[in-house]
Design a protein around this motif. Structure first.
Motif, PDB file in Angstrom:
ATOM      1  N   ASN A  17       0.757  -1.121  -0.041  1.00  0.00           N
ATOM      2  CA  ASN A  17      -0.043  -0.048  -0.076  1.00  0.00           C
ATOM      3  C   ASN A  17       0.862   1.268   0.070  1.00  0.00           C
ATOM      4  OD1 ASN A  17      -2.336   1.484  -0.085  1.00  0.00           O
ATOM      5  ND2 ASN A  17      -2.909   1.198   2.278  1.00  0.00           N
TER       6      ASN A  17
ATOM      7  N   GLU B 221     -10.312   4.156   4.350  1.00  0.00           N
ATOM      8  CA  GLU B 221      -9.489   3.299   5.112  1.00  0.00           C
ATOM      9  C   GLU B 221      -8.252   3.539   5.281  1.00  0.00           C
ATOM     10  OE1 GLU B 221     -13.268   1.024   4.853  1.00  0.00           O
ATOM     11  OE2 GLU B 221     -11.254   0.361   5.998  1.00  0.00           O
ATOM     12  N   ASN B 222      -7.611   4.051   4.228  1.00  0.00           N
ATOM     13  CA  ASN B 222      -6.204   4.125   4.425  1.00  0.00           C
ATOM     14  C   ASN B 222      -5.825   5.531   4.627  1.00  0.00           C
ATOM     15  OD1 ASN B 222      -5.820   1.576   3.556  1.00  0.00           O
ATOM     16  ND2 ASN B 222      -6.347   2.464   1.418  1.00  0.00           N
TER      17      ASN B 222
ATOM     18  N   PHE C 115      -2.056   8.237   5.741  1.00  0.00           N
ATOM     19  CA  PHE C 115      -0.484   8.161   5.733  1.00  0.00           C
ATOM     20  C   PHE C 115      -0.034   9.359   6.302  1.00  0.00           C
ATOM     21  CE2 PHE C 115      -0.754   5.080   2.263  1.00  0.00           C
ATOM     22  CZ  PHE C 115      -2.216   5.257   1.792  1.00  0.00           C
TER      23      PHE C 115
ATOM     24  N   PHE D 129       1.841   4.541   7.893  1.00  0.00           N
ATOM     25  CA  PHE D 129       0.458   4.519   7.176  1.00  0.00           C
ATOM     26  C   PHE D 129      -0.449   3.404   8.137  1.00  0.00           C
ATOM     27  CE2 PHE D 129       0.349   0.629   4.785  1.00  0.00           C
ATOM     28  CZ  PHE D 129       1.812   0.171   4.435  1.00  0.00           C
ATOM     29  N   SER D 130      -1.765   3.787   7.838  1.00  0.00           N
ATOM     30  CA  SER D 130      -2.572   2.724   8.524  1.00  0.00           C
ATOM     31  C   SER D 130      -3.711   2.598   7.455  1.00  0.00           C
ATOM     32  CB  SER D 130      -3.160   3.712   9.835  1.00  0.00           C
ATOM     33  OG  SER D 130      -4.354   2.799  10.489  1.00  0.00           O
ATOM     34  N   TYR D 131      -4.095   1.257   7.505  1.00  0.00           N
ATOM     35  CA  TYR D 131      -5.159   0.560   6.663  1.00  0.00           C
ATOM     36  C   TYR D 131      -6.400   0.286   7.306  1.00  0.00           C
ATOM     37  CZ  TYR D 131      -2.763  -3.511   8.136  1.00  0.00           C
ATOM     38  OH  TYR D 131      -2.113  -4.588   8.942  1.00  0.00           O
ATOM     39  N   ASP D 132      -6.497   0.503   8.786  1.00  0.00           N
ATOM     40  CA  ASP D 132      -7.236   0.275   9.431  1.00  0.00           C
ATOM     41  C   ASP D 132      -7.516   0.843  10.960  1.00  0.00           C
ATOM     42  OD1 ASP D 132      -9.699  -2.670   9.998  1.00  0.00           O
ATOM     43  OD2 ASP D 132      -9.933  -0.511  10.285  1.00  0.00           O
TER      44      ASP D 132
ATOM     45  N   LYS E 162      -1.306  -0.266  11.959  1.00  0.00           N
ATOM     46  CA  LYS E 162      -0.272   0.837  11.586  1.00  0.00           C
ATOM     47  C   LYS E 162       0.847   0.125  10.946  1.00  0.00           C
ATOM     48  CE  LYS E 162       1.797   1.250  16.087  1.00  0.00           C
ATOM     49  NZ  LYS E 162       2.182   1.849  17.196  1.00  0.00           N
TER      50      LYS E 162
ATOM     51  N   SER F 110      -5.223  10.693   3.002  1.00  0.00           N
ATOM     52  CA  SER F 110      -6.307   9.494   2.964  1.00  0.00           C
ATOM     53  C   SER F 110      -6.251   8.850   1.579  1.00  0.00           C
ATOM     54  CB  SER F 110      -7.376   9.851   3.919  1.00  0.00           C
ATOM     55  OG  SER F 110      -8.302  10.634   3.018  1.00  0.00           O
TER      56      SER F 110
ATOM     57  N   LEU G  92      -6.822   0.271  -1.590  1.00  0.00           N
ATOM     58  CA  LEU G  92      -5.450   0.200  -1.891  1.00  0.00           C
ATOM     59  C   LEU G  92      -5.249   0.476  -3.570  1.00  0.00           C
ATOM     60  CD1 LEU G  92      -2.740  -1.043  -1.122  1.00  0.00           C
ATOM     61  CD2 LEU G  92      -3.688  -3.338  -2.466  1.00  0.00           C
TER      62      LEU G  92
END
Lengths: 111, 112
Positions: A97, B30-31, B33, B48-51, B55, B93, B97
């Protein structure tokens, strides 16, 4: 080797001319490619996205992608002084990602 | 339009202080950064964080931590600010993906 490389410029073009900005990337499996414009002291703003080989046009902007050669370019037709900015190439690598950004090309459009 | 809001436009802090940079997005992305941008180095990913509560370290996580307790909010923490952390910090954000990042206005942090 940097993941995303751009010619830092500065690039100067006269008003009304075509500005051509280029970018190469290292990950052959990359899927998503973006061009951002950043005015001095401001944050980047998205101007083009491209996901498949070929050309994509949006107004005066055309993005070109060649995955075999691992390069993406941005053409700005009928350049205006308001186009003077730094243009950032961004690539979403196939590894996850993460977006990798080039260091940007500074463009000046001379009235 | 997506709105990503960073709490401060300019910050001046002293060496050794704990610094919090806040970022809120209003599009249920969702994401999220955190990047820093320095002349000649471009944008470099910190975390970054996807949920929520998830992290991942980026390329330069040393000296930083993050918190994502709610989906819309992603905080960057400088545990003990140092002068080499003087920079422009950009929050971004994205919904999924591979989709484009939307940036906040940035926070210019100076550590003296």
């Amino acid at each position: 080797q940097k993941e995303v490389e751009q010619n830092s410029g500065p690039l100067s073009v006269p008003e009304g001319a075509i500005a051509s900005l280029n970018c190469t990337y290292s990950d052959r499996g990359s899927q998503s490619f973006f061009w951002y414009r950043q005015y001095s002291g401001k944050s980047p703003e998205l101007i083009m996205s491209i996901y498949s080989n070929g050309d994509k046009e949006d107004g005066r902007f055309t993005a070109q992608l060649n995955k075999a050669s691992q390069y993406v370019s941005l053409l700005i037709r009928d350049s205006q002084p308001s186009d003077s900015a730094t243009y950032l190439c961004a690539v979403n690598m196939n590894t996850g990602n993460q977006f990798y950004f080039g260091t940007g090309t500074s463009l000046t459009v001379i009235p | 339009d997506v709105k990503v809001t960073q709490s401060s436009r300019y910050l001046v802090k002293r060496t050794g202080e704990k610094v919090f940079l806040e970022c809120v997005q209003d599009m249920d992305h969702e994401n999220m950064f955190w990047y820093r941008q320095d002349p000649g180095l471009g944008l470099r990913l910190i975390y970054f964080s996807y949920d929520v509560k998830m992290k991942e370290k980026g390329d330069i996580p040393e000296g930083y931590s993050v918190s994502r307790e709610k989906k819309e909010r992603f905080s960057l923490i400088l545990e003990s600010a140092s002068t080499n952390q003087t920079s422009m910090y950009l929050c971004a954000s994205s919904p999924l993906l591979g989709t484009p990042l939307h940036f906040g206005n940035g926070t210019r942090l100076t550590v003296t």
